[in-house]
Design a protein around this motif. Structure first.
Motif, mmCIF file in Angstrom:
data_model
loop_
_atom_site.group_PDB
_atom_site.id
_atom_site.type_symbol
_atom_site.label_atom_id
_atom_site.label_comp_id
_atom_site.label_asym_id
_atom_site.label_seq_id
_atom_site.Cartn_x
_atom_site.Cartn_y
_atom_site.Cartn_z
ATOM 1 N N THR A 100 0.969 -1.448 0.150
ATOM 2 C CA THR A 100 -0.148 0.127 -0.031
ATOM 3 C C THR A 100 0.923 1.336 0.022
ATOM 4 N N ASP B 58 -0.791 3.026 -6.044
ATOM 5 C CA ASP B 58 -0.953 4.501 -5.966
ATOM 6 C C ASP B 58 -2.414 4.611 -5.088
ATOM 7 N N ASP B 59 -2.552 5.754 -4.397
ATOM 8 C CA ASP B 59 -3.874 5.961 -3.908
ATOM 9 C C ASP B 59 -4.306 5.005 -2.832
ATOM 10 N N ALA B 60 -3.279 4.271 -2.239
ATOM 11 C CA ALA B 60 -3.663 3.279 -1.137
ATOM 12 C C ALA B 60 -3.405 3.648 0.332
ATOM 13 N N VAL B 61 -2.920 5.121 0.532
ATOM 14 C CA VAL B 61 -2.592 5.591 1.793
ATOM 15 C C VAL B 61 -3.541 5.237 2.777
ATOM 16 N N GLN B 62 -5.019 5.464 2.477
ATOM 17 C CA GLN B 62 -5.691 5.364 3.571
ATOM 18 C C GLN B 62 -5.806 3.947 3.965
ATOM 19 N N TRP B 63 -5.672 2.900 3.124
ATOM 20 C CA TRP B 63 -5.563 1.485 3.606
ATOM 21 C C TRP B 63 -4.336 1.253 4.431
ATOM 22 N N ASP C 227 0.928 11.993 3.706
ATOM 23 C CA ASP C 227 1.123 11.798 2.539
ATOM 24 C C ASP C 227 1.386 12.978 1.436
ATOM 25 N N ILE D 119 -0.402 15.237 0.519
ATOM 26 C CA ILE D 119 -1.616 15.578 -0.274
ATOM 27 C C ILE D 119 -2.861 15.755 0.775
#
Ligand code: HEM
Ligand code: HEM
Length: 236
Positions: free
Chosen positions: A28, A33-38, A121, A123
């Motif tokens: 993650t 990409d875009d898996a920081v919430q996980w 992150d 962002i």
């Protein structure tokens, strides 16, 4: 030889869930990409696992206890001398050298999970404790989050290498007992080890209570402890 229960179910579950979590954390953060919430959610779960293991090391069954496998320098040195001895008696729980490996791995994952709570992150997402720290602390946590993971990778490679070494060179299979819990030991183990070895059961009820305490601790660290966003708005 007779098989005896050595690794209780909670310790085995802890181990394999930890392996999956570390793998998921790498995927993650570095591969998707875009898996920081996980990455955050699995990081909280990993923190819970480590809190569970620290408590289980104090109140769990015999071979899960730190007092059983964390040995002083003399024992470690004596054991190290027999490392390449093919006929040495198998250790029942962790051996004195491996015990310290376990401590190092648990500490590294703890550092990884705690430093993660201060990460961003850059962002959308800030770790829950980020607002509470000064810039200096954030720099240290960021460095730790990277360095601890790189170190952990080397330690994990050594860890897997050691279990292959034991299987091939010493003909002691360590992996199957970490799955089934049971280790083959001499029938008259009292004669070899001074007392009868093994545990009777895994203390599942106690493990559930410890797991609830670990989950509550993570909830407090992530949800209760950080200043709420409304309080922060007020502050600004
Ligand atoms: C992310 C990767 C891994 C981590 C962080 C890790 C961590 C650990 C920890 C903390 C323990 C101590 C268990 C306890 O007492 O709670 C342990 C034991 C053990 N692990 Fe792993 N492990 C990893 C991967 C693996 C893999 C892939 C294997 C399979 C080859 C493996 C085989 C074992 C074995 C056989 C033991 C018991 C060692 C003994 O008999 O003393 N581990 N590991
Ligand atoms: C033990 C659990 C954890 C592991 C194994 C882990 C592992 C990693 C790894 C390998 C990276 C990539 C570093 C690099 O690219 O060099 C990373 C980045 C990151 N981690 Fe973790 N982490 C864990 C826990 C956490 C937690 C609990 C949080 C936040 C609550 C967190 C937040 C972050 C953030 C924000 C990044 C940067 C992502 C980006 O650059 O987009 N981590 N982590």
């Amino acid at each position: 030889m007779k098989k005896r229960l050595i690794w209780d179910l909670p310790t085995r579950l802890f181990h394999w869930l930890l392996v999956l979590s570390i793998l998921a954390q790498y995927i993650t953060a570095d591969l998707l990409d875009d898996a920081v919430q996980w990455h955050f959610y699995i990081g909280y779960f990993t923190l819970g696992l480590i809190i569970f293991r620290l408590l289980w090391g104090m109140v769990g069954p015999k071979y899960a206890k730190f007092s059983q496998f964390v040995k002083g320098p003399r024992d470690v040195f004596e054991y190290a001398k027999t490392l390449f001895d093919r006929d040495s008696l198998p250790s029942v729980g962790h051996n004195p050298l491996g015990g310290w490996f376990v401590v190092v791995m648990i500490v590294l994952v703890l550092v990884q999970a705690v430093s993660g709570l201060f990460m961003t992150d850059d962002i959308f997402l800030d770790g829950p404790l980020r607002r509470m720290a000064t810039d200096n602390v954030l720099t240290i946590m960021n460095t730790l989050h990277h360095v601890a993971f790189d170190t952990l990778l080397y330690v994990i490679i050594l860890h897997i290498g050691a279990s292959i070494f034991y299987g091939i060179y010493k003909r002691q299979q360590l992996l199957p007992p970490m799955i089934s819990g049971k280790k083959p030991l001499p029938v008259d183990d009292e004669q070899y080890y001074g007392e009868t070895q093994g545990i009777r059961h895994s203390h599942i009820g106690r493990a559930i209570i410890i797991a609830l305490i670990a989950a509550a601790s993570v909830y407090i660290i992530v949800e209760v402890f950080p200043p709420s966003s409304s309080a922060t708005q007020y502050y600004y």
